[in-house]
Enzyme design. Structure first.
Site, PDB file in Angstrom:
ATOM      1  N   PHE A 103      40.958  35.504  41.122  1.00  0.00           N
ATOM      2  CA  PHE A 103      41.260  34.527  42.010  1.00  0.00           C
ATOM      3  C   PHE A 103      41.168  33.052  41.634  1.00  0.00           C
ATOM      4  O   PHE A 103      42.043  32.345  41.637  1.00  0.00           O
ATOM      5  CB  PHE A 103      39.992  34.721  43.202  1.00  0.00           C
ATOM      6  CG  PHE A 103      39.808  33.731  44.107  1.00  0.00           C
ATOM      7  CD1 PHE A 103      40.844  33.162  44.731  1.00  0.00           C
ATOM      8  CD2 PHE A 103      38.439  33.336  44.533  1.00  0.00           C
ATOM      9  CE1 PHE A 103      40.662  32.324  45.881  1.00  0.00           C
ATOM     10  CE2 PHE A 103      38.214  32.306  45.507  1.00  0.00           C
ATOM     11  CZ  PHE A 103      39.304  31.823  46.017  1.00  0.00           C
ATOM     12  N   VAL A 130      37.708  40.636  27.049  1.00  0.00           N
ATOM     13  CA  VAL A 130      37.031  39.762  26.320  1.00  0.00           C
ATOM     14  C   VAL A 130      35.608  40.037  25.647  1.00  0.00           C
ATOM     15  O   VAL A 130      34.875  39.412  24.792  1.00  0.00           O
ATOM     16  CB  VAL A 130      36.792  38.461  26.881  1.00  0.00           C
ATOM     17  CG1 VAL A 130      38.214  37.895  27.234  1.00  0.00           C
ATOM     18  CG2 VAL A 130      36.221  38.289  28.286  1.00  0.00           C
ATOM     19  N   TYR A 154      24.546  40.352  37.660  1.00  0.00           N
ATOM     20  CA  TYR A 154      25.327  39.165  37.874  1.00  0.00           C
ATOM     21  C   TYR A 154      24.558  37.991  37.347  1.00  0.00           C
ATOM     22  O   TYR A 154      24.606  37.097  36.496  1.00  0.00           O
ATOM     23  CB  TYR A 154      25.986  39.329  39.186  1.00  0.00           C
ATOM     24  CG  TYR A 154      27.022  38.010  39.097  1.00  0.00           C
ATOM     25  CD1 TYR A 154      28.033  38.179  38.601  1.00  0.00           C
ATOM     26  CD2 TYR A 154      26.831  37.048  40.254  1.00  0.00           C
ATOM     27  CE1 TYR A 154      29.049  36.992  38.543  1.00  0.00           C
ATOM     28  CE2 TYR A 154      27.699  35.978  40.484  1.00  0.00           C
ATOM     29  CZ  TYR A 154      28.804  36.081  39.515  1.00  0.00           C
ATOM     30  OH  TYR A 154      29.786  34.956  39.646  1.00  0.00           O
ATOM     31  N   THR A 194      33.228  30.346  47.266  1.00  0.00           N
ATOM     32  CA  THR A 194      34.559  29.621  47.260  1.00  0.00           C
ATOM     33  C   THR A 194      35.578  30.670  47.790  1.00  0.00           C
ATOM     34  O   THR A 194      35.412  32.062  47.730  1.00  0.00           O
ATOM     35  CB  THR A 194      35.042  29.364  45.694  1.00  0.00           C
ATOM     36  OG1 THR A 194      34.239  28.535  45.311  1.00  0.00           O
ATOM     37  CG2 THR A 194      36.317  28.746  45.624  1.00  0.00           C
ATOM     38  N   LYS A 234      24.779  35.938  34.148  1.00  0.00           N
ATOM     39  CA  LYS A 234      25.186  34.475  34.264  1.00  0.00           C
ATOM     40  C   LYS A 234      24.086  33.409  33.485  1.00  0.00           C
ATOM     41  O   LYS A 234      24.255  32.227  33.055  1.00  0.00           O
ATOM     42  CB  LYS A 234      25.696  33.946  35.445  1.00  0.00           C
ATOM     43  CG  LYS A 234      26.936  34.561  35.949  1.00  0.00           C
ATOM     44  CD  LYS A 234      27.774  34.050  35.225  1.00  0.00           C
ATOM     45  CE  LYS A 234      29.402  34.413  36.001  1.00  0.00           C
ATOM     46  NZ  LYS A 234      30.526  34.108  34.998  1.00  0.00           N
ATOM     47  N   ASN A 268      41.584  41.584  31.604  1.00  0.00           N
ATOM     48  CA  ASN A 268      41.741  43.179  31.320  1.00  0.00           C
ATOM     49  C   ASN A 268      42.008  43.898  32.757  1.00  0.00           C
ATOM     50  O   ASN A 268      42.078  45.285  32.903  1.00  0.00           O
ATOM     51  CB  ASN A 268      40.168  43.866  30.760  1.00  0.00           C
ATOM     52  CG  ASN A 268      39.031  43.708  32.080  1.00  0.00           C
ATOM     53  OD1 ASN A 268      39.257  43.215  33.000  1.00  0.00           O
ATOM     54  ND2 ASN A 268      38.086  44.311  31.596  1.00  0.00           N
TER      55      ASN A 268
END
Ligand code: UDP
Length: 327
Positions: free
Chosen positions: A25, A71, A159, A189, A163, A46
Protein backbone atom coordinates in the site's frame (compact mmCIF):
# COMPACT_ATOMS: atom_id res chain seq x y z
CA UNK A 1 5.34 22.99 -0.79
CA UNK A 2 6.66 19.58 -1.78
CA UNK A 3 9.74 17.80 -0.49
CA UNK A 4 12.91 19.21 -2.01
CA UNK A 5 14.90 16.46 -3.58
CA UNK A 6 18.23 16.06 -5.27
CA UNK A 7 17.34 15.28 -8.89
CA UNK A 8 20.89 14.37 -9.88
CA UNK A 9 23.37 12.14 -8.09
CA UNK A 10 26.92 13.42 -7.61
CA UNK A 11 28.08 11.82 -10.88
CA UNK A 12 25.28 13.50 -12.85
CA UNK A 13 23.08 10.41 -13.37
CA UNK A 14 19.61 9.87 -11.93
CA UNK A 15 19.59 8.89 -8.25
CA UNK A 16 18.59 5.24 -7.67
CA UNK A 17 16.19 4.24 -4.91
CA UNK A 18 15.23 0.79 -3.63
CA UNK A 19 11.80 0.42 -2.03
CA UNK A 20 11.37 -2.83 -0.12
CA UNK A 21 7.69 -3.70 0.14
CA UNK A 22 7.35 -1.71 -3.08
CA UNK A 23 4.17 -3.54 -4.14
CA UNK A 24 2.44 -2.77 -0.85
CA UNK A 25 0.00 0.00 0.00
CA UNK A 26 2.47 2.69 1.11
CA UNK A 27 5.42 1.23 -0.85
CA UNK A 28 3.60 1.57 -4.17
CA UNK A 29 2.69 5.21 -3.51
CA UNK A 30 6.34 5.88 -2.64
CA UNK A 31 7.55 4.27 -5.88
CA UNK A 32 5.18 6.51 -7.82
CA UNK A 33 6.37 9.68 -6.07
CA UNK A 34 10.07 8.79 -6.40
CA UNK A 35 9.63 8.17 -10.14
CA UNK A 36 7.81 11.49 -10.50
CA UNK A 37 10.78 13.15 -8.76
CA UNK A 38 13.14 11.78 -11.40
CA UNK A 39 14.64 8.81 -9.61
CA UNK A 40 15.29 5.33 -10.91
CA UNK A 41 13.21 3.06 -8.71
CA UNK A 42 13.61 -0.61 -7.85
CA UNK A 43 10.60 -2.10 -6.07
CA UNK A 44 11.30 -5.31 -4.18
CA UNK A 45 8.53 -7.46 -2.75
CA UNK A 46 7.82 -11.13 -2.00
CA UNK A 47 4.10 -10.44 -2.65
CA UNK A 48 3.08 -12.05 0.64
CA UNK A 49 0.81 -9.09 1.41
CA UNK A 50 1.79 -6.85 -1.51
CA UNK A 51 0.02 -6.94 -4.88
CA UNK A 52 1.40 -6.42 -8.38
CA UNK A 53 -1.84 -4.63 -9.25
CA UNK A 54 -0.55 -1.73 -7.11
CA UNK A 55 2.43 -1.14 -9.41
CA UNK A 56 1.46 -2.55 -12.80
CA UNK A 57 0.87 1.00 -14.12
CA UNK A 58 4.58 1.69 -13.48
CA UNK A 59 5.92 -1.25 -15.50
CA UNK A 60 5.99 0.82 -18.72
CA UNK A 61 8.53 3.24 -17.26
CA UNK A 62 12.16 2.61 -18.28
CA UNK A 63 13.11 3.95 -14.85
CA UNK A 64 11.15 1.34 -12.91
CA UNK A 65 12.17 -2.24 -12.07
CA UNK A 66 10.35 -4.84 -10.02
CA UNK A 67 12.24 -7.62 -8.25
CA UNK A 68 10.30 -10.52 -6.72
CA UNK A 69 12.39 -11.27 -3.67
CA UNK A 70 12.06 -11.91 0.06
CA UNK A 71 14.32 -9.38 1.79
CA UNK A 72 14.51 -11.64 4.84
CA UNK A 73 16.88 -14.01 3.07
CA UNK A 74 19.18 -11.70 1.15
CA UNK A 75 19.07 -8.52 -0.88
CA UNK A 76 21.06 -8.32 -4.03
CA UNK A 77 21.00 -5.12 -6.07
CA UNK A 78 23.62 -4.71 -8.78
CA UNK A 79 25.07 -1.25 -9.32
CA UNK A 80 24.86 2.00 -7.44
CA UNK A 81 22.17 2.80 -4.88
CA UNK A 82 21.50 6.19 -3.27
CA UNK A 83 18.40 5.53 -1.17
CA UNK A 84 16.83 2.51 0.50
CA UNK A 85 13.29 2.86 1.82
CA UNK A 86 12.64 -0.21 3.94
CA UNK A 87 8.88 -0.72 3.94
CA UNK A 88 8.62 -4.51 3.67
CA UNK A 89 6.41 -5.99 6.41
CA UNK A 90 2.93 -7.31 7.01
CA UNK A 91 1.32 -4.24 8.55
CA UNK A 92 -2.24 -4.99 9.58
CA UNK A 93 -3.07 -6.69 12.89
CA UNK A 94 -4.86 -9.52 11.03
CA UNK A 95 -1.84 -10.02 8.73
CA UNK A 96 0.71 -10.16 11.47
CA UNK A 97 -1.45 -12.50 13.55
CA UNK A 98 -1.58 -14.85 10.56
CA UNK A 99 2.09 -14.35 9.65
CA UNK A 100 3.79 -13.97 13.05
CA UNK A 101 7.14 -15.53 12.16
CA UNK A 102 7.42 -13.72 8.80
CA UNK A 103 6.59 -10.45 10.56
CA UNK A 104 9.36 -10.96 13.12
CA UNK A 105 11.82 -12.09 10.46
CA UNK A 106 11.29 -9.22 8.04
CA UNK A 107 11.48 -6.66 10.86
CA UNK A 108 14.62 -8.20 12.30
CA UNK A 109 16.54 -10.05 9.57
CA UNK A 110 15.09 -8.02 6.71
CA UNK A 111 16.15 -4.78 8.37
CA UNK A 112 19.60 -6.25 9.02
CA UNK A 113 19.92 -7.13 5.31
CA UNK A 114 18.70 -3.69 4.23
CA UNK A 115 21.22 -2.01 6.54
CA UNK A 116 24.02 -4.23 5.27
CA UNK A 117 23.12 -3.19 1.74
CA UNK A 118 23.04 0.50 2.75
CA UNK A 119 26.49 0.13 4.28
CA UNK A 120 27.88 -1.61 1.20
CA UNK A 121 26.38 0.92 -1.24
CA UNK A 122 26.88 3.98 0.97
CA UNK A 123 23.16 4.60 0.52
CA UNK A 124 20.87 6.47 2.91
CA UNK A 125 18.32 4.14 4.53
CA UNK A 126 14.90 5.16 5.79
CA UNK A 127 13.20 2.65 8.09
CA UNK A 128 9.42 2.47 8.16
CA UNK A 129 8.67 2.14 11.84
CA UNK A 130 5.30 2.49 13.49
CA UNK A 131 3.21 4.02 16.24
CA UNK A 132 2.99 0.42 17.51
CA UNK A 133 6.39 0.98 19.16
CA UNK A 134 4.37 3.01 21.71
CA UNK A 135 2.13 -0.04 22.34
CA UNK A 136 -1.00 0.72 24.38
CA UNK A 137 0.32 4.17 25.31
CA UNK A 138 0.14 5.63 28.80
CA UNK A 139 1.18 9.06 27.48
CA UNK A 140 -1.19 10.91 25.16
CA UNK A 141 -0.65 12.19 22.51
CA UNK A 142 2.52 10.26 21.70
CA UNK A 143 5.76 12.17 21.32
CA UNK A 144 8.97 10.65 19.96
CA UNK A 145 10.64 10.69 23.39
CA UNK A 146 7.99 8.37 24.89
CA UNK A 147 9.34 4.80 25.20
CA UNK A 148 6.03 3.01 25.06
CA UNK A 149 3.98 0.38 26.86
CA UNK A 150 4.38 -2.81 24.86
CA UNK A 151 3.48 -6.41 25.73
CA UNK A 152 6.34 -8.44 24.17
CA UNK A 153 4.53 -11.79 24.41
CA UNK A 154 1.03 -10.75 23.30
CA UNK A 155 -0.22 -11.40 19.77
CA UNK A 156 0.75 -7.87 18.64
CA UNK A 157 4.23 -8.31 20.10
CA UNK A 158 5.48 -9.89 16.86
CA UNK A 159 5.02 -6.59 15.04
CA UNK A 160 5.74 -4.17 17.90
CA UNK A 161 8.94 -5.87 18.99
CA UNK A 162 10.15 -6.49 15.44
CA UNK A 163 9.84 -2.76 14.75
CA UNK A 164 11.48 -1.89 18.07
CA UNK A 165 14.37 -4.19 17.17
CA UNK A 166 14.45 -2.64 13.69
CA UNK A 167 14.81 0.83 15.25
CA UNK A 168 17.54 -0.46 17.59
CA UNK A 169 19.61 -2.08 14.83
CA UNK A 170 19.13 0.98 12.61
CA UNK A 171 20.53 3.24 15.34
CA UNK A 172 23.37 0.74 15.93
CA UNK A 173 24.36 0.80 12.23
CA UNK A 174 24.22 4.59 12.32
CA UNK A 175 26.45 4.76 15.40
CA UNK A 176 28.80 1.84 14.78
CA UNK A 177 29.15 1.96 10.98
CA UNK A 178 28.24 5.56 10.20
CA UNK A 179 25.37 4.48 7.92
CA UNK A 180 23.08 7.43 7.10
CA UNK A 181 19.71 6.45 8.51
CA UNK A 182 16.27 7.96 9.04
CA UNK A 183 13.38 6.48 11.05
CA UNK A 184 9.74 7.36 10.46
CA UNK A 185 7.07 6.28 12.96
CA UNK A 186 3.96 5.89 10.86
CA UNK A 187 0.54 6.30 12.47
CA UNK A 188 -2.71 4.92 10.98
CA UNK A 189 -2.67 5.69 7.28
CA UNK A 190 -5.43 5.12 4.72
CA UNK A 191 -6.11 5.57 1.04
CA UNK A 192 -6.39 3.78 -2.29
CA UNK A 193 -4.51 0.43 -2.61
CA UNK A 194 -5.19 -0.80 0.88
CA UNK A 195 -6.07 -4.47 0.56
CA UNK A 196 -9.80 -5.04 0.67
CA UNK A 197 -9.52 -7.93 3.12
CA UNK A 198 -6.49 -6.94 5.17
CA UNK A 199 -8.66 -6.70 8.28
CA UNK A 200 -7.75 -3.10 9.04
CA UNK A 201 -10.54 -0.86 10.08
CA UNK A 202 -10.79 1.20 6.90
CA UNK A 203 -10.93 -1.60 4.29
CA UNK A 204 -13.29 -3.55 6.57
CA UNK A 205 -15.70 -0.64 7.08
CA UNK A 206 -15.48 0.35 3.38
CA UNK A 207 -16.25 -3.10 2.02
CA UNK A 208 -19.02 -3.64 4.59
CA UNK A 209 -20.59 -0.23 3.86
CA UNK A 210 -20.42 -0.71 0.09
CA UNK A 211 -21.94 -4.21 0.31
CA UNK A 212 -24.72 -3.08 2.66
CA UNK A 213 -23.41 -5.28 5.47
CA UNK A 214 -23.18 -4.10 9.10
CA UNK A 215 -19.94 -2.38 10.09
CA UNK A 216 -18.05 -4.51 12.62
CA UNK A 217 -17.02 -2.22 15.48
CA UNK A 218 -14.68 -3.92 17.92
CA UNK A 219 -15.29 -3.31 21.64
CA UNK A 220 -17.65 -0.41 22.33
CA UNK A 221 -15.96 1.70 19.64
CA UNK A 222 -14.66 4.25 22.16
CA UNK A 223 -11.00 3.47 21.37
CA UNK A 224 -9.41 6.26 19.35
CA UNK A 225 -7.22 6.47 16.25
CA UNK A 226 -6.00 9.35 14.08
CA UNK A 227 -6.08 8.75 10.32
CA UNK A 228 -3.61 10.18 7.83
CA UNK A 229 -4.25 10.23 4.07
CA UNK A 230 -1.52 8.38 2.16
CA UNK A 231 -0.41 11.37 0.02
CA UNK A 232 0.27 13.39 3.18
CA UNK A 233 2.19 10.48 4.65
CA UNK A 234 4.35 10.07 1.54
CA UNK A 235 5.16 13.78 1.54
CA UNK A 236 6.25 13.57 5.18
CA UNK A 237 8.33 10.44 4.58
CA UNK A 238 10.21 12.03 1.68
CA UNK A 239 10.84 15.26 3.56
CA UNK A 240 12.33 13.19 6.36
CA UNK A 241 14.43 11.17 3.89
CA UNK A 242 16.01 14.35 2.50
CA UNK A 243 16.40 16.01 5.92
CA UNK A 244 19.29 15.78 8.38
CA UNK A 245 17.25 14.30 11.24
CA UNK A 246 18.75 11.02 12.46
CA UNK A 247 16.30 10.26 15.28
CA UNK A 248 12.73 8.95 14.86
CA UNK A 249 10.01 11.33 13.64
CA UNK A 250 6.25 10.75 13.94
CA UNK A 251 4.29 11.19 10.72
CA UNK A 252 0.53 11.04 11.06
CA UNK A 253 -2.59 13.12 11.24
CA UNK A 254 -3.32 14.47 14.75
CA UNK A 255 -7.12 14.59 14.21
CA UNK A 256 -8.21 11.98 16.72
CA UNK A 257 -11.60 10.26 16.74
CA UNK A 258 -13.29 7.23 18.20
CA UNK A 259 -13.75 4.18 16.02
CA UNK A 260 -17.51 4.71 16.28
CA UNK A 261 -17.11 8.24 14.87
CA UNK A 262 -14.90 6.79 12.14
CA UNK A 263 -17.64 4.25 11.29
CA UNK A 264 -20.10 7.13 10.93
CA UNK A 265 -17.68 9.01 8.68
CA UNK A 266 -17.37 5.96 6.40
CA UNK A 267 -21.17 5.55 6.30
CA UNK A 268 -21.49 9.20 5.35
CA UNK A 269 -18.79 9.02 2.67
CA UNK A 270 -20.23 5.91 1.04
CA UNK A 271 -23.87 6.95 1.48
CA UNK A 272 -24.48 3.52 2.98
CA UNK A 273 -27.45 2.61 5.18
CA UNK A 274 -25.55 -0.19 6.92
CA UNK A 275 -25.91 -0.58 10.68
CA UNK A 276 -23.27 -1.29 13.31
CA UNK A 277 -22.49 -4.72 14.76
CA UNK A 278 -20.36 -4.91 17.91
CA UNK A 279 -17.63 -7.55 18.15
CA UNK A 280 -15.12 -8.38 20.93
CA UNK A 281 -12.09 -6.10 21.23
CA UNK A 282 -8.87 -7.83 20.06
CA UNK A 283 -6.16 -8.54 22.66
CA UNK A 284 -3.92 -5.53 23.49
CA UNK A 285 -5.84 -3.23 21.13
CA UNK A 286 -4.52 0.26 22.03
CA UNK A 287 -7.21 2.38 23.71
CA UNK A 288 -5.93 5.66 22.32
CA UNK A 289 -3.55 6.77 19.58
CA UNK A 290 -2.69 10.25 18.39
CA UNK A 291 0.62 11.53 17.08
CA UNK A 292 2.29 14.62 18.45
CA UNK A 293 3.68 16.02 15.19
CA UNK A 294 5.45 19.01 16.70
CA UNK A 295 8.82 17.60 15.65
CA UNK A 296 7.77 17.04 12.01
CA UNK A 297 6.28 20.55 11.90
CA UNK A 298 9.44 22.09 13.33
CA UNK A 299 12.11 20.11 11.48
CA UNK A 300 10.39 19.26 8.19
CA UNK A 301 7.88 22.09 7.85
CA UNK A 302 5.37 19.28 7.35
CA UNK A 303 1.77 18.82 8.38
CA UNK A 304 -1.11 16.94 6.80
CA UNK A 305 -3.22 18.80 4.25
CA UNK A 306 -5.97 16.36 3.25
CA UNK A 307 -8.97 16.51 5.57
CA UNK A 308 -10.67 13.25 6.46
CA UNK A 309 -13.79 13.97 4.41
CA UNK A 310 -11.72 14.52 1.24
CA UNK A 311 -9.45 11.54 1.91
CA UNK A 312 -12.46 9.30 2.46
CA UNK A 313 -14.07 10.58 -0.74
CA UNK A 314 -11.00 9.57 -2.79
CA UNK A 315 -10.71 6.27 -0.95
CA UNK A 316 -14.40 5.48 -1.43
CA UNK A 317 -13.99 5.83 -5.22
CA UNK A 318 -11.20 3.26 -5.15
CA UNK A 319 -13.09 0.80 -2.97
CA UNK A 320 -16.25 1.12 -5.05
CA UNK A 321 -14.27 -0.20 -8.04
CA UNK A 322 -12.63 -2.94 -5.97
CA UNK A 323 -15.89 -4.15 -4.48
CA UNK A 324 -17.52 -4.12 -7.93
CA UNK A 325 -14.62 -6.28 -9.21
CA UNK A 326 -15.02 -8.55 -6.18
CA UNK A 327 -11.38 -8.21 -5.07
N1 UDP B 1 -11.49 -2.21 14.28
C1 UDP B 1 -12.87 -2.32 14.30
N2 UDP B 1 -13.48 -3.08 13.34
C2 UDP B 1 -12.81 -3.72 12.35
C3 UDP B 1 -11.41 -3.60 12.32
C4 UDP B 1 -10.78 -2.84 13.29
O1 UDP B 1 -13.54 -1.75 15.17
O2 UDP B 1 -13.46 -4.39 11.51
C5 UDP B 1 -10.83 -1.39 15.29
C6 UDP B 1 -9.66 -2.06 16.00
O3 UDP B 1 -10.12 -2.80 17.12
C7 UDP B 1 -8.82 -0.86 16.39
C8 UDP B 1 -9.08 0.16 15.29
O4 UDP B 1 -10.29 -0.25 14.65
O5 UDP B 1 -9.26 -0.33 17.63
C9 UDP B 1 -7.98 0.23 14.26
O6 UDP B 1 -7.71 -1.07 13.84
P1 UDP B 1 -6.69 -1.44 12.68
O7 UDP B 1 -6.72 -2.93 12.55
O8 UDP B 1 -7.00 -0.66 11.47
O9 UDP B 1 -5.25 -0.98 13.16
P2 UDP B 1 -4.57 -0.63 14.57
O10 UDP B 1 -4.72 0.84 14.71
O11 UDP B 1 -5.25 -1.38 15.68
O12 UDP B 1 -3.17 -1.07 14.38
Amino acid sequence: MTATTPTRAANGSRPRALVTGGAGFIGSHLCERLLAEGKDVIAMDNLLTGDLANIEHLFGSPHFTFVHQDVTNYIHVPGRLDYILHFASPASPVDYLELPIQTLKVGAMGTHKALGLAREKKARLLLASTSEVYGDPLVHPQREDYWGNVNPIGPRGVYDEAKRFAEAITMAYQRAHGVETRIVRIFNTYGPRMRLNDGRVLPSFMSQALRGEPLTVFGDGSQTRSFCYVDDLVEGVLRLLYSDEKLPVNIGNPREMTILQFAEAVLHSTGSKSGIEYRPLPVDDPKVRQPDIGKARRLLGWEPKVVLEEGLRRTTEYFRRKVAQGR
